[in-house]
Design an enzyme around this catalytic site. Structure first.
Site, PDB file in Angstrom:
ATOM      1  N   ARG A 294      12.109  24.118 -33.934  1.00  0.00           N
ATOM      2  CA  ARG A 294      13.293  24.436 -33.137  1.00  0.00           C
ATOM      3  C   ARG A 294      14.066  25.539 -33.851  1.00  0.00           C
ATOM      4  NH1 ARG A 294      17.121  20.140 -33.923  1.00  0.00           N
ATOM      5  NH2 ARG A 294      18.346  21.666 -35.090  1.00  0.00           N
ATOM      6  N   HIS A 298      20.169  22.050 -32.060  1.00  0.00           N
ATOM      7  CA  HIS A 298      19.712  20.957 -31.203  1.00  0.00           C
ATOM      8  C   HIS A 298      20.301  21.104 -29.799  1.00  0.00           C
ATOM      9  CE1 HIS A 298      18.597  16.954 -29.896  1.00  0.00           C
ATOM     10  NE2 HIS A 298      19.861  16.695 -29.623  1.00  0.00           N
ATOM     11  N   TYR A 307      22.501  21.629 -42.154  1.00  0.00           N
ATOM     12  CA  TYR A 307      21.444  20.757 -42.664  1.00  0.00           C
ATOM     13  C   TYR A 307      20.086  21.457 -42.855  1.00  0.00           C
ATOM     14  CZ  TYR A 307      20.520  20.481 -37.595  1.00  0.00           C
ATOM     15  OH  TYR A 307      20.292  20.785 -36.273  1.00  0.00           O
TER      16      TYR A 307
END
Length: 399
Positions: A294, A298, A307
């Protein structure tokens, strides 16, 4: 306004070929060989990140499932990915401009979605999550309908039975149960069709998915579980979700699992065709793990810089699915710069049409929320409708 997906779908393959049977047996090592936690899992790849064709014994049988793909077909797959990425980028921009409430980008996952989407026959049925914009494109769903839901003006915007593409599912993993039940019905009806359910690596840890695996195996349902392993379940990496490669989870339920290069559109097409053929031949479910990444957040409410390391993202940028196929087309003379320039202009025009269509969407009827809750009506819904109407009437102007 309709934004068309014009790349032709491939005709349905016959279900009893020697090639298909050979691929089923050739895939068994990839599906069944035990891997240690530190071992490198086997992965089906037909195009390298540099765009070179992979020609080896391990992939030979899978490659046979795309032996009919012509240069024109490759250009069609490339167009699908470019148009899908452009639409996705426009949707992200619209959300940032306040035109959408939220958006879940597919950036980086175009090959997994287009490859698997173009493997489907018209009679096959799709159960998506909320990120399968490329699959929706392949099924002929008007992209603006996807945006209507995220703008809050409809509850999906399309009839699932028109395109055999179910409404988006926000509840994580529940669509795998819906797909399994539908596939059980397909088997009982004796239809020559298959079902495919999409989900992510995070959803694979949901109990609903495990139940779907078990039911589909026990009832030999003609369903393909297509997991897009994009490495991150929001902010949770895969190493905190599982101890073995994801595709091996199928072993515990008694059906095969295969890991495919999710950034290789040709390999995704081949493996999905193989899995769908298994389903149509009555051989039961298959788990396909499309190993991808990805590239964006998100959703637009997420900040992946909190992160993820920049080095990780940069490493995956070199595996970009669109650039991979472009390199192959250029190296083989399958397309010239004029083709890419024309496609760029087409994608920009599509982005403009989508933008204008979204901004022109009318607000929904405020009472529409009470429609179609029950097929024959319900006293409680009638009571709630009356209460809400009275509430609206209490404002000046009745709104």
């Amino acid at each position: 306004m309709t934004v068309e997906s014009t790349a032709a779908r491939k005709p349905r393959r016959s279900s009893g070929t020697k090639r298909a049977a050979g691929a089923a047996s050739a895939a068994k090592p990839a599906a069944a060989t035990a891997q240690t936690q530190d071992a490198e899992p086997q992965l089906v790849q037909l195009l390298t990140p540099q765009g070179d064709r992979v020609d080896n014994a391990e992939n030979a049988e899978f490659a046979s499932f795309v032996a009919d793909i012509t240069t024109e077909d490759l250009r069609g797959l490339y167009r699908d990915m470019v148009m899908t990425r452009r639409f996705d980028g426009e949707a992200t921009a619209l959300q940032r401009q306040g035109e959408l409430g939220l958006w879940a980008s597919l950036l980086g996952q175009e090959a997994a979605q287009i490859g698997s989407g173009r493997a489907l026959n018209d009679v096959d049925y799709v159960f998506p999550t909320y990120r399968e914009h490329g699959v929706a494109w392949c099924r002929g769903v008007d992209p603006t309908n996807l945006l209507g839901m995220f703008r809050g003006v409809n509850h999906g915007g399309w009839d699932p039975n028109t395109n055999n593409f179910h409404l988006y599912t926000i509840v994580i993993g529940s669509q795998t149960l819906h797909a399994t039940g539908y596939a059980m019905g397909v088997a009982k009806d004796g239809a020559d069709a298959a079902v495919i359910a999409y989900f992510g690596d995070g959803a694979s840890s949901q109990g609903d998915v495990m139940e779907a695996f078990n039911f589909s195996a026990v009832y030999n349902s003609p369903v393909v579980f297509f997991c897009q392993n994009n490495q991150w379940a929001i902010s949770e990496p895969t190493e905190r979700q599982m101890r073995v490669p994801l595709y091996q989870r199928a072993q515990g339920f008694g059906f095969p699992g295969v890991r495919v290069d999710g950034n290789d559109v040709l390999a995704c097409l081949a493996v999905t065709r193989w899995a769908l053929d298994r389903a149509r031949r009555g051989e039961g479910p298959t788990l396909v793990e499309a190993f991808t990444y990805r590239m964006g957040a998100h959703t637009t409410s997420d900040d992946p810089t909190k992160y993820r390391r920049d080095e990780e993202t940069a490493a995956w940028e070199s595996k970009d699915p669109i650039q991979r196929l472009k390199a192959h087309l250029l190296a083989t003379g399958g397309a010239d710069e004029a083709f890419f320039e024309e496609l760029e202009a087409e994608s920009e025009a599509m982005g403009k049409r989508v933008r204008e269509a979204v901004r022109a969407m009318p607000d929904p009827d405020t009472m529409a929320i009470f429609e179609n809750v029950y097929a024959d009506g319900h006293a409680l819904v009638d009571e709630e409708r009356a209460q809400f109407a009275a509430y609206l009437a209490s404002f000046e102007g009745g709104e």
